[in-house]
Scaffold this active site. Structure first.
Site, PDB file in Angstrom:
ATOM      1  N   PHE A 194       7.966  -9.540   9.152  1.00  0.00           N
ATOM      2  CA  PHE A 194       9.314 -10.095   9.224  1.00  0.00           C
ATOM      3  C   PHE A 194       9.486 -11.100  10.359  1.00  0.00           C
ATOM      4  CE2 PHE A 194       9.691  -5.483   8.052  1.00  0.00           C
ATOM      5  CZ  PHE A 194       9.628  -5.696   6.694  1.00  0.00           C
ATOM      6  N   ILE A 204       1.292  -9.827   3.878  1.00  0.00           N
ATOM      7  CA  ILE A 204       2.137  -8.963   4.711  1.00  0.00           C
ATOM      8  C   ILE A 204       3.001  -8.051   3.838  1.00  0.00           C
ATOM      9  CG2 ILE A 204       2.185 -10.374   6.786  1.00  0.00           C
ATOM     10  CD1 ILE A 204       4.739 -11.667   5.814  1.00  0.00           C
ATOM     11  N   ALA A 264       3.369 -21.667  -1.511  1.00  0.00           N
ATOM     12  CA  ALA A 264       3.360 -23.118  -1.726  1.00  0.00           C
ATOM     13  C   ALA A 264       2.160 -23.784  -1.082  1.00  0.00           C
ATOM     14  CB  ALA A 264       4.653 -23.732  -1.175  1.00  0.00           C
ATOM     15  N   ILE A 288       7.853 -19.046 -10.759  1.00  0.00           N
ATOM     16  CA  ILE A 288       7.619 -17.663 -10.356  1.00  0.00           C
ATOM     17  C   ILE A 288       6.173 -17.322 -10.666  1.00  0.00           C
ATOM     18  CG2 ILE A 288       8.295 -15.266 -10.686  1.00  0.00           C
ATOM     19  CD1 ILE A 288      10.360 -17.081  -9.270  1.00  0.00           C
ATOM     20  N   ASN A 305       4.543 -14.383 -10.046  1.00  0.00           N
ATOM     21  CA  ASN A 305       4.398 -13.025 -10.568  1.00  0.00           C
ATOM     22  C   ASN A 305       5.787 -12.405 -10.567  1.00  0.00           C
ATOM     23  OD1 ASN A 305       4.186 -10.058 -10.477  1.00  0.00           O
ATOM     24  ND2 ASN A 305       1.985 -10.370 -10.278  1.00  0.00           N
ATOM     25  N   GLN A 345      10.136  -8.874  -3.641  1.00  0.00           N
ATOM     26  CA  GLN A 345      10.485  -9.589  -2.412  1.00  0.00           C
ATOM     27  C   GLN A 345      11.990  -9.776  -2.291  1.00  0.00           C
ATOM     28  OE1 GLN A 345       8.155 -12.616  -0.485  1.00  0.00           O
ATOM     29  NE2 GLN A 345       6.879 -12.778  -2.307  1.00  0.00           N
ATOM     30  N   GLY A 375       8.301 -20.688  -1.638  1.00  0.00           N
ATOM     31  CA  GLY A 375       8.250 -19.324  -1.122  1.00  0.00           C
ATOM     32  C   GLY A 375       9.543 -18.572  -1.338  1.00  0.00           C
ATOM     33  N   GLY A 419       9.970 -15.202   0.397  1.00  0.00           N
ATOM     34  CA  GLY A 419      10.004 -14.047   1.283  1.00  0.00           C
ATOM     35  C   GLY A 419      11.281 -13.918   2.083  1.00  0.00           C
ATOM     36  N   GLU A 420      11.978 -15.032   2.326  1.00  0.00           N
ATOM     37  CA  GLU A 420      13.102 -14.987   3.257  1.00  0.00           C
ATOM     38  C   GLU A 420      14.458 -15.283   2.624  1.00  0.00           C
ATOM     39  OE1 GLU A 420      11.802 -16.208   7.445  1.00  0.00           O
ATOM     40  OE2 GLU A 420      10.396 -17.302   6.203  1.00  0.00           O
TER      41      GLU A 420
END
Length: 765
Positions: A242, A466, A511, A651, A653, A660, A724, A726-727
């Protein structure tokens, strides 16, 4: 791309649930010793003396290391660090180099012993005397002494300072409020840990919980004066980060301890140390003002942030999204940054946008209510398809689709404009929404692909997983590039000796590495084609490369698959045990959307080549919808269901991507309702010390979360078209919940977390 996008379960999942996945603290070495750090008990001052006599008498103690006897590290030198790739530090404080204390909990010594228990016991026997100085421990108190930074991460920090006052005064409609967010901590499931092994005097291996093996290696090489290639960092599995892992210098402490002890040493941080030594999200006070004309079109947006830092130039950039969202002729984004003597703030999941979207999106909801306009329609009225600051088109943007689809899936049409209109027994029920956004980043990356004579494929890159699914998605990408099953592909990552890849941060991994993986697969396939069309014994002999198709582990003539040649036969006739290809790709726009550099050469993207940022603005967007139930008697808030619709490009997967976003939403629920680190205003130390009193969401706090992706590839970021994710999932979540609380109760709670005491506080109306 038949494999890409499929909801394939994680190929590393069985290893994780069976305990076979090895994390950094589990790389035990022969003859390994253990280190336990000693932390400062004051916020500011100097160490007057350290008496280690009692500690050294404890059983098993090998060494006690402090500023008095620690190995001298190379000093801070920003130009030299930038040249070495070691400028990106969590805090500018090489450990154990002097007797100055900058915050409570700072590492001031380390004890090395035969066992962990012996090291920890001896550490508490160290007797330290301090000369105490008055510390800066409270943000409000220190704001009069704050500074206005000129730059943040290479961009102007103070944008149109002072220009919003006049248009705000002239605006027919305006809102002007202050929102606050507390200090928050990362607390990944796996605490930070490092095992250090020296081979001779100048070769170092670190098994480290890091988000970037290359960065950690570069930092260690710089401070120890080693060649970068003589430092190897290994992190095949990382249990969450994170933003907290890879920038901190306790790795240097354990390497120093290993050199002093002359044997491998392990250091594992405790949960208490996670509160003081590996960063946190700084608290903010955010003053947001919006002005509109009579028709509800924004004329001015002002977003000012008061926050703090220590031992770094980083500060929480809460105005970032206010430079990207909505069409306003003038926007003013400014910062005041105070100095506090507490552990150094750092990047934490969606730094800036997480607290920033709370303030901005609550203000947007307040303005919509004042105008008596639906919050979604107010946002659509002020929607922009261009970067407001640079004037560039977004590379790919479907935010309005996110609003519309999210509203339909959530059932937004049943929402009442006026608060307190829905009940379920004793609960007040409310609906709220907010916009999500995060930049779409991409960096240079390298990937090697190798096929053996049995048809098994290995993918290699120094990237990190991660917990995001990198192992699986890399296998899917290469499976498509070569036409082989995913179960024939082994993925090797998390090792700095592999082809270079960027830090797993800033939502850039997908990416960055997948264009290189695809390119390496294409290069390997081209070599197989060259072998078969030049082989007299092949059915494809004499064919042109452009005539050749591929699938199911073989090459064939397009349109006539009976004329084919398997990869195994091609390699067998060529007497090749293996074949490999390696590619480095750089993020540039134009024909092909990617430029391979010298094969597998670690490379920073030259600014003059990164022309995509001169033509397009790369951002992801989304819409967050929350339903909350508020107990009117007790003030408790429950999120009963949540919908998140995201525009993040292709996308890769469906299953890992959905996970996520779910993780981000849960992170946002924690920020909205419970997460906060409290500090003692007398001494400056955190009184929220562990996960026992730092509250995070548990199963009963998490509602059904409906995730939907627009799924349209970004035509400019790469040939694959993925950004991406993740955030972005956390951004806007706390605002959607706060806006839902207002819709349920009529109370505007502008200070996170939204705890029951605030519901009954008379200042909130």
């Amino acid at each position: 791309m038949s494999e890409t996008g499929k909801p394939i379960s994680r190929i590393d999942g069985r290893m994780k649930v069976s305990g076979k996945a090895t994390y950094s603290a589990e790389f035990n070495q022969p003859n390994m010793a253990y280190a336990f750090p000693v932390r400062a008990t004051i916020a500011k001052g100097t160490i007057a003396s350290i008496d280690d006599a009692a500690a050294k008498k404890e059983p098993g103690v090998i060494a006690v290391i402090s500023y008095k006897n620690a190995l001298k590290l190379k000093p801070l030198d920003m130009p030299a660090q930038m040249k070495a790739g070691a400028a990106f530090l969590g805090e500018n404080l090489p450990p154990l180099q002097d007797n100055v204390v900058h915050y409570p909990g700072q590492f001031i010594a380390v004890v090395v012993a035969e066992t962990y228990e012996q090291a920890r016991t001896a550490a508490y026997k160290l007797q330290v005397r301090y000369t105490v100085e008055k510390a800066a421990v409270d943000l409000k108190t220190e704001l009069p002494n704050s500074k206005k930074p000129k730059m943040f991460m290479g961009e102007e920090a103070q944008v149109h300072e002072g220009e919003a006052a006049a248009p705000l005064a002239a605006a027919p409609q305006k809102v002007d409020h202050t929102y606050s967010t507390p200090a928050e901590h990362h607390h990944p499931m796996e605490p930070h840990a490092t095992v250090a092994v020296w081979e001779g005097a100048d070769k170092l291996t670190l098994y480290d919980a890091t988000q970037g093996v290359g960065l950690t290696g570069a930092i260690a090489a710089y401070f120890f004066g080693l060649k970068k290639e003589d430092v190897r960092v290994i992190a095949p599995f990382v249990g969450g980060g994170f933003g907290s892992k890879g920038l901190w210098l306790h790795t240097l402490i354990v390497a120093m301890a290993a050199k002093t002890a002359g044997r491998p040493v392990k250091l594992a941080l405790t949960r208490q140390m996670m509160q003081t030594n590996v960063g946190h999200r700084a608290a903010t006070f955010q003053h947001v003002a919006l002005g509109t004309d009579a028709a509800g079109k924004l004329s001015v947006l002002r977003h000012h942030t008061d926050t703090y830092n220590n031992l770094t130039q980083f500060f929480e950039p809460s105005g970032k999204q206010s430079l990207v969202l909505y069409k306003a002729p003038l926007r003013e984004v400014t910062y005041n940054v105070a100095h506090l003597d507490r552990g150094t703030p750092t990047f934490m999941r969606a730094p800036g946008e997480t607290p920033g979207t709370f303030a901005l999106e609550c203000a947007m909801d307040e303005m919509a209510y004042q105008l008596k306009v639906d919050p979604i329609e107010f946002r659509i009225t002020n929607h922009t398809t261009k970067d407001p600051m640079k004037g560039h088109d977004f590379s790919s943007e479907f935010l309005v689709d996110c609003y519309r689809i999210g509203a339909e899936r959530f059932g937004w049409s049943s929402r009442s404009m006026e608060p307190r209109q829905k009940r379920n027994g004793k609960y007040l029920v409310g609906y709220g929404m907010a916009t999500a956004t995060y930049p779409g980043g991409r960096s240079a990356a390298s990937v090697k692909v190798m096929m053996n004579s049995k048809g098994d494929v290995t993918v290699m890159t120094a990237s990190i997983d991660i917990g995001t699914g990198t192992y699986t998605v890399l296998a899917q990408t290469v499976a498509d590039a070569l036409g082989v099953p995913v179960d024939r592909i082994e993925v090797k990552i998390g090792d700095s000796s592999l082809p270079a890849a960027p830090l797993a941060g800033g939502s850039q991994t997908t990416a960055s590495i997948h264009p290189a993986a695809m390119e390496a697969g294409v290069l390997l396939r081209k070599e197989l084609i060259a072998l078969t069309i030049n082989d007299p014994d092949s059915k494809l002999n004499g064919r042109k490369p452009e005539e050749i198709g591929y699938a199911s582990g073989k090459l064939f003539v397009t349109g006539d698959e009976k004329k084919s040649d398997t990869y195994l036969n091609i390699l067998s006739r060529a007497k090749r045990n293996e074949i490999e290809a390696c590619a480095t790709t750089l993020p540039v726009s134009g024909a092909g959307l990617t430029v391979p550099s010298a094969l597998c050469t670690p490379s920073q993207t030259p600014p003059e080549q990164n022309s995509d940022t001169k033509q397009y603005a790369f951002h992801s967007f989304g819409a967050q919808f929350a339903e909350v139930w508020v107990d009117e008697d007790f003030g408790t808030i429950r999120v009963k269901r949540f919908t998140s619709v995201q525009d993040v490009g292709r996308i890769m997967n469906e299953k890992t991507a959905r996970s996520q976003i779910i993780g981000g939403v849960i992170f946002g629920i924690g920020a909205a309702l419970m997460e906060a680190t409290e500090y003692d205003k007398r001494w400056g130390n955190p009184v929220t010390r562990t996960l026992a009193d730092y509250h995070v969401p548990v199963h009963l706090d998490v509602p059904p979360i409906d995730v939907h992706f627009i799924g349209k590839p970004d035509p400019h970021i790469s040939p694959i078209g993925a950004r991406g994710i993740g955030e972005i999932g956390i951004t806007g979540v706390s605002a959607a919940i706060a806006n839902a609380v207002f819709n349920a109760t009529g109370k505007r709670l502008r200070d996170l977390p939204l705890t029951p005491d605030k519901f009954f506080d008379e200042q909130y109306v």
